[in-house]
Enzyme design. Sequence first.
Site, mmCIF file in Angstrom:
data_model
loop_
_atom_site.group_PDB
_atom_site.id
_atom_site.type_symbol
_atom_site.label_atom_id
_atom_site.label_comp_id
_atom_site.label_asym_id
_atom_site.label_seq_id
_atom_site.Cartn_x
_atom_site.Cartn_y
_atom_site.Cartn_z
ATOM 1 N N LYS A 118 0.864 -1.181 0.000
ATOM 2 C CA LYS A 118 0.000 0.000 0.000
ATOM 3 C C LYS A 118 0.893 1.221 0.000
ATOM 4 C CE LYS A 118 -4.431 1.017 0.129
ATOM 5 N NZ LYS A 118 -5.600 0.264 -0.372
ATOM 6 N N ASP A 158 -6.995 4.336 -4.594
ATOM 7 C CA ASP A 158 -7.661 4.174 -3.300
ATOM 8 C C ASP A 158 -8.307 5.530 -3.011
ATOM 9 O OD1 ASP A 158 -7.883 2.202 -0.873
ATOM 10 O OD2 ASP A 158 -7.318 4.070 0.078
#
Length: 440
Positions: A118, A158
């Site tokens: 991430k 995201d």
Amino acid sequence: MEGVGKRNPGQPEFLQAVREVAEDIFDYIIHKKEYHEYQILRRIAEPDRVVSFRVCWEDDNNNIRVQRGWRVQNSNAIGPYKGGIRFHPGVTESILKFLAFEQTFKNSLTGLPMGGAKGGSNFNPKGKSDHEVMRFCQSFMTELYRHVGENIDIPAGDIGVGAREIGYMFGQHKRITNRFTGVLTGKGLEYGGSLVRTEATGYGAVYFAQNMLSRVGNAIDGKVCVVSGSGNVATHAVEKITQLGGKAVTLSDSLGFIHDPDGIDEEKLHWTKEHKTRNHGRISEYADRFPGATFYEGQRPWSVPCDMAFPCATENEINGTDARRLVQNGCIAVAEGANMPTNLDGIHFFRGARILYAPGKAANAGGVALSGFEMSQNSARLSWSEDELQEHLKTVMRGIHDRCLEHGGLAGTDHIDYIRGSNIAGFVKVANAMLAYGVV
Ligand code: NDP
């Protein structure tokens, strides 16, 4: 857990995510000697690497601005690192470490060969001009490109990172490296993107809920659904709920939520998508546009009576009190479109109440699964049809659901604990790959 706490001071979200998984894994591995001997749990809770870097950019008034960027590469035990990029002022290393940790189990659950990562920055895209966003994305990629690659690490979008930001980052990567490769997913259809990627997370969460309900002889048709968020995941969850005959009655953003008792139909949803993405508008304006709806400032939608809840905004948006209120008001199922939207108190309550509760790592895995298919299409230099991809998405969500059943059954009952099921199923594949590699 004590050791993890000592090694990661000031990182509450990361510790919360590790604790939530460890609660189930401890129990599962207690008699499995090799997992202890090889310190698998301890090694999985230590990211492979955390890269942090300075991102300088110039705003429209010629001021030099400085942000921090990160990429957390948690594990590439079962495939190249894969996970989104988040641009939000609240981004910290702790949040990205929790997301990368969760992503590792989620990606494993999809059955596709993808590791977990991430990244992101504390950059706030809200209120910035297109040119400012472009300059920021280019500067971010000018550092990130050293750490990513189609066989190394493949980021996606995201919160705060959608098609526009992916386009700017992909363009900069191509410019620096002089290579056209599938280094990012969530790309535009004109340059290697996949159909169904945009819808996949929200649709997938609703498919997961449908799988849970159908196992107990129930269906979404006629169910009143409470949804939080009003971004990519939330709006596509509402779309699929409506298509399956349910009635979504709420949407939210960081300023509050709207309640529309008549239901958010196709026309209202179309307006919302345009309003949020094109005009960067606030959800409060929904209530001005559609008179049957009411805006509740500074509140979350969990007090609205419903049959099902779909938290699709952000982490820790449901606490113990919210969870209790949802169940008391008749909620029988929760499917998490967001990552870790329920805190540990809330999780414990849902578990104890034995409702159908699907954690994000299972319910929202449709997005990354479609990203996996985007990677396959890029490698094969082919584009699959929409029908084919819609079917693949349903099949993947059914597969994840069924993997949860393998480990989630509660002895002596017909109840499935989907958190336990997803934690163990996600863990086993990664852990066994780690065992195969020895100590690396
Ligand atoms: P978007 O940026 O499209 O939308 C985010 C939504 O959540 C907005 O409505 C935003 O409101 C709201 N929100 C963000 N932060 C907060 C906050 N602190 N409090 C209340 N509301 C907030 O993001 P996505 O829809 O893509 O992502 C939503 C969630 O789903 C995240 O948890 C993400 O990690 C997860 N997820 C996303 C995937 C994807 O494919 N996009 C895949 C898997 C998980 P506002 O406009 O006011 O900020």
